[in-house]
Design a protein around this motif. Structure first.
Motif, PDB file in Angstrom:
ATOM      1  N   ALA A   1      23.378  62.469  38.387  1.00  0.00           N
ATOM      2  CA  ALA A   1      24.411  62.984  39.287  1.00  0.00           C
ATOM      3  C   ALA A   1      24.096  62.644  40.736  1.00  0.00           C
ATOM      4  CB  ALA A   1      24.565  64.488  39.101  1.00  0.00           C
ATOM      5  N   VAL A   2      22.836  62.780  41.125  1.00  0.00           N
ATOM      6  CA  VAL A   2      22.416  62.430  42.478  1.00  0.00           C
ATOM      7  C   VAL A   2      22.645  60.948  42.752  1.00  0.00           C
ATOM      8  CG1 VAL A   2      20.337  62.084  43.879  1.00  0.00           C
ATOM      9  CG2 VAL A   2      20.785  64.299  42.848  1.00  0.00           C
ATOM     10  N   ASN A   3      22.214  60.104  41.830  1.00  0.00           N
ATOM     11  CA  ASN A   3      22.353  58.663  42.025  1.00  0.00           C
ATOM     12  C   ASN A   3      23.809  58.245  42.160  1.00  0.00           C
ATOM     13  OD1 ASN A   3      19.588  58.399  41.816  1.00  0.00           O
ATOM     14  ND2 ASN A   3      19.623  57.693  39.689  1.00  0.00           N
ATOM     15  N   VAL A   4      24.660  58.773  41.300  1.00  0.00           N
ATOM     16  CA  VAL A   4      26.074  58.395  41.359  1.00  0.00           C
ATOM     17  C   VAL A   4      26.665  58.788  42.709  1.00  0.00           C
ATOM     18  CG1 VAL A   4      28.368  58.826  40.386  1.00  0.00           C
ATOM     19  CG2 VAL A   4      26.424  58.403  38.864  1.00  0.00           C
ATOM     20  N   ALA A   5      26.301  59.962  43.213  1.00  0.00           N
ATOM     21  CA  ALA A   5      26.800  60.380  44.523  1.00  0.00           C
ATOM     22  C   ALA A   5      26.329  59.432  45.619  1.00  0.00           C
ATOM     23  CB  ALA A   5      26.352  61.807  44.820  1.00  0.00           C
ATOM     24  N   VAL A   6      25.050  59.104  45.619  1.00  0.00           N
ATOM     25  CA  VAL A   6      24.514  58.218  46.656  1.00  0.00           C
ATOM     26  C   VAL A   6      25.154  56.839  46.588  1.00  0.00           C
ATOM     27  CG1 VAL A   6      22.439  56.996  47.429  1.00  0.00           C
ATOM     28  CG2 VAL A   6      22.326  59.439  46.906  1.00  0.00           C
ATOM     29  N   TYR A   7      25.248  56.281  45.398  1.00  0.00           N
ATOM     30  CA  TYR A   7      25.829  54.951  45.268  1.00  0.00           C
ATOM     31  C   TYR A   7      27.300  54.939  45.673  1.00  0.00           C
ATOM     32  CZ  TYR A   7      21.647  53.873  42.477  1.00  0.00           C
ATOM     33  OH  TYR A   7      20.359  53.692  42.048  1.00  0.00           O
TER      34      TYR A   7
ATOM     35  N   GLY B   1      18.070  53.200  37.835  1.00  0.00           N
ATOM     36  CA  GLY B   1      19.343  53.492  38.474  1.00  0.00           C
ATOM     37  C   GLY B   1      20.455  52.503  38.198  1.00  0.00           C
ATOM     38  N   ALA B   2      20.186  51.460  37.431  1.00  0.00           N
ATOM     39  CA  ALA B   2      21.202  50.429  37.215  1.00  0.00           C
ATOM     40  C   ALA B   2      22.455  50.994  36.561  1.00  0.00           C
ATOM     41  CB  ALA B   2      20.629  49.293  36.371  1.00  0.00           C
TER      42      ALA B   2
ATOM     43  N   GLY C   1      31.445  47.882  39.185  1.00  0.00           N
ATOM     44  CA  GLY C   1      30.269  48.492  38.596  1.00  0.00           C
ATOM     45  C   GLY C   1      29.145  47.488  38.385  1.00  0.00           C
ATOM     46  N   THR C   2      29.501  46.293  37.933  1.00  0.00           N
ATOM     47  CA  THR C   2      28.525  45.228  37.715  1.00  0.00           C
ATOM     48  C   THR C   2      27.867  44.821  39.022  1.00  0.00           C
ATOM     49  OG1 THR C   2      29.773  44.403  35.805  1.00  0.00           O
ATOM     50  CG2 THR C   2      28.234  42.876  36.854  1.00  0.00           C
ATOM     51  N   GLU C   3      28.665  44.692  40.076  1.00  0.00           N
ATOM     52  CA  GLU C   3      28.127  44.318  41.386  1.00  0.00           C
ATOM     53  C   GLU C   3      27.189  45.401  41.918  1.00  0.00           C
ATOM     54  OE1 GLU C   3      31.753  43.809  43.482  1.00  0.00           O
ATOM     55  OE2 GLU C   3      32.136  41.793  42.683  1.00  0.00           O
ATOM     56  N   SER C   4      27.558  46.659  41.697  1.00  0.00           N
ATOM     57  CA  SER C   4      26.724  47.767  42.164  1.00  0.00           C
ATOM     58  C   SER C   4      25.389  47.796  41.436  1.00  0.00           C
ATOM     59  CB  SER C   4      27.475  49.083  41.966  1.00  0.00           C
ATOM     60  OG  SER C   4      26.732  50.178  42.443  1.00  0.00           O
ATOM     61  N   ALA C   5      25.404  47.601  40.137  1.00  0.00           N
ATOM     62  CA  ALA C   5      24.166  47.574  39.356  1.00  0.00           C
ATOM     63  C   ALA C   5      23.273  46.417  39.793  1.00  0.00           C
ATOM     64  CB  ALA C   5      24.487  47.470  37.873  1.00  0.00           C
ATOM     65  N   ALA C   6      23.867  45.260  40.040  1.00  0.00           N
ATOM     66  CA  ALA C   6      23.091  44.087  40.451  1.00  0.00           C
ATOM     67  C   ALA C   6      22.381  44.335  41.778  1.00  0.00           C
ATOM     68  CB  ALA C   6      24.003  42.870  40.557  1.00  0.00           C
ATOM     69  N   LEU C   7      23.036  45.036  42.676  1.00  0.00           N
ATOM     70  CA  LEU C   7      22.405  45.363  43.956  1.00  0.00           C
ATOM     71  C   LEU C   7      21.223  46.304  43.758  1.00  0.00           C
ATOM     72  CD1 LEU C   7      22.422  45.299  47.049  1.00  0.00           C
ATOM     73  CD2 LEU C   7      24.107  47.156  47.001  1.00  0.00           C
ATOM     74  N   THR C   8      21.376  47.297  42.897  1.00  0.00           N
ATOM     75  CA  THR C   8      20.363  48.331  42.727  1.00  0.00           C
ATOM     76  C   THR C   8      19.074  47.817  42.112  1.00  0.00           C
ATOM     77  OG1 THR C   8      22.056  50.048  42.545  1.00  0.00           O
ATOM     78  CG2 THR C   8      19.923  50.518  41.538  1.00  0.00           C
ATOM     79  N   ILE C   9      19.155  46.864  41.215  1.00  0.00           N
ATOM     80  CA  ILE C   9      17.945  46.407  40.523  1.00  0.00           C
ATOM     81  C   ILE C   9      17.102  45.443  41.358  1.00  0.00           C
ATOM     82  CG2 ILE C   9      18.970  46.769  38.254  1.00  0.00           C
ATOM     83  CD1 ILE C   9      19.490  43.811  38.050  1.00  0.00           C
ATOM     84  N   GLN C  10      17.502  45.195  42.593  1.00  0.00           N
ATOM     85  CA  GLN C  10      16.757  44.265  43.435  1.00  0.00           C
ATOM     86  C   GLN C  10      15.733  44.944  44.346  1.00  0.00           C
ATOM     87  OE1 GLN C  10      19.066  40.765  45.050  1.00  0.00           O
ATOM     88  NE2 GLN C  10      20.814  41.944  44.288  1.00  0.00           N
TER      89      GLN C  10
END
Length: 261
Positions: free
Chosen positions: A27-33, A221-222, A247-256
């Protein structure tokens, strides 16, 4: 643009090998992203009266999340101990802390009514409130993670607009599961598939997206980043295809980078 609030689980991800700790939890991660997309999300949860609780509240506020209903309770903040093997995060011991007794009060529920879209996850301890939130006209999202054997699958899909879960690949079994979730009442069922992308079903057709090729540092967090990107596209009246792409773009950013955020 619709507004977003997330409920329930939080934790501090402790990386002993790095001697670092990062705030997290679905829940925290989704809010921040969600702040990546011009949103001013809110989060409701409990943190402990320890240093980690202060860390979590402080970092959420810095990121632009409304913490007016993040309540401090005497005790320890939830913690997950994490190692990274070949850039894949491995979850170890978990201390639930004050979140073991988490509940919403009437003030929290009244606050939720100010928002259009509500998201929580399987560790959030708020599923019992979903029928009430559904009757109030909220758009409801829920992440089952990889818990395909959860008894919540028998009761919760009927209350959901967006049901998220994770699997390994696009298989006939996964497609049947998504169909069954929609047949049980969810508007759209979405499976994140790790390195194999994502898959969604809306009762009419399947939608399939691959991943973006990036250098992977830490996969923590991906899935949550995907959910946030997806829901923020929905909040802007985007199509399912556009939501999966974001969603795909957001996940790609997070795993870097290391940690969830």
């Amino acid at each position: 643009m619709k507004t977003i609030i997330t409920l329930g689980d939080n934790c501090v991800d402790v990386y002993p090998a790095l001697q670092k700790a990062f705030p997290g939890g679905n829940a925290v991660n989704v809010a921040v992203y969600a702040t990546r997309y011009g949103m001013r999300p809110a989060y409701i949860g409990w943190v402990g009266s320890d240093d980690y609780g202060q860390l979590l509240r402080r970092e959420l506020a810095v990121k632009g999340v409304d913490i007016s209903h993040v309540h401090v309770r005497h005790g320890v903040t939830a913690q997950t101990f994490v190692t990274v093997n070949d850039n894949e995060r491995v979850l170890g011991d978990y201390i639930e802390g004050v979140m073991a007794d988490f509940d919403l009060d009437e003030g929290d529920i009244g606050w939720i009514q100010r928002f259009d879209l509500v998201h929580a996850g399987i560790w959030g301890r708020v599923e019992q409130y979903y029928p009430r939130l559904r009757r109030s006209g909220r758009i409801l999202s829920f992440d089952f993670a990889d818990k395909w054997d959860s008894p919540l699958w028998r009761t919760l899909p009927a209350e959901l607009d967006y049901a998220f879960a994770s699997a390994d690949d696009d298989t006939p079994v996964v497609r049947d599961r998504l169909k069954n979730i929609v047949c049980a009442g969810a508007r759209t069922a979405i499976a994140t598939l790790g390195a194999n992308g994502s898959l969604a079903f809306d009762g009419r057709q399947f939608y399939r997206h691959g991943i973006l090729p990036v250098k992977v540092v830490d996969t923590m967090g991906a899935g949550d980043a995907f959910i946030a990107g997806f829901l923020c596209a929905v909040a802007q009246e985007g199509s399912i295809d556009a939501a999966m792409r974001q969603g795909t773009e957001s996940a790609a950013l997070t795993i870097q980078y290391p940690g969830a955020w």
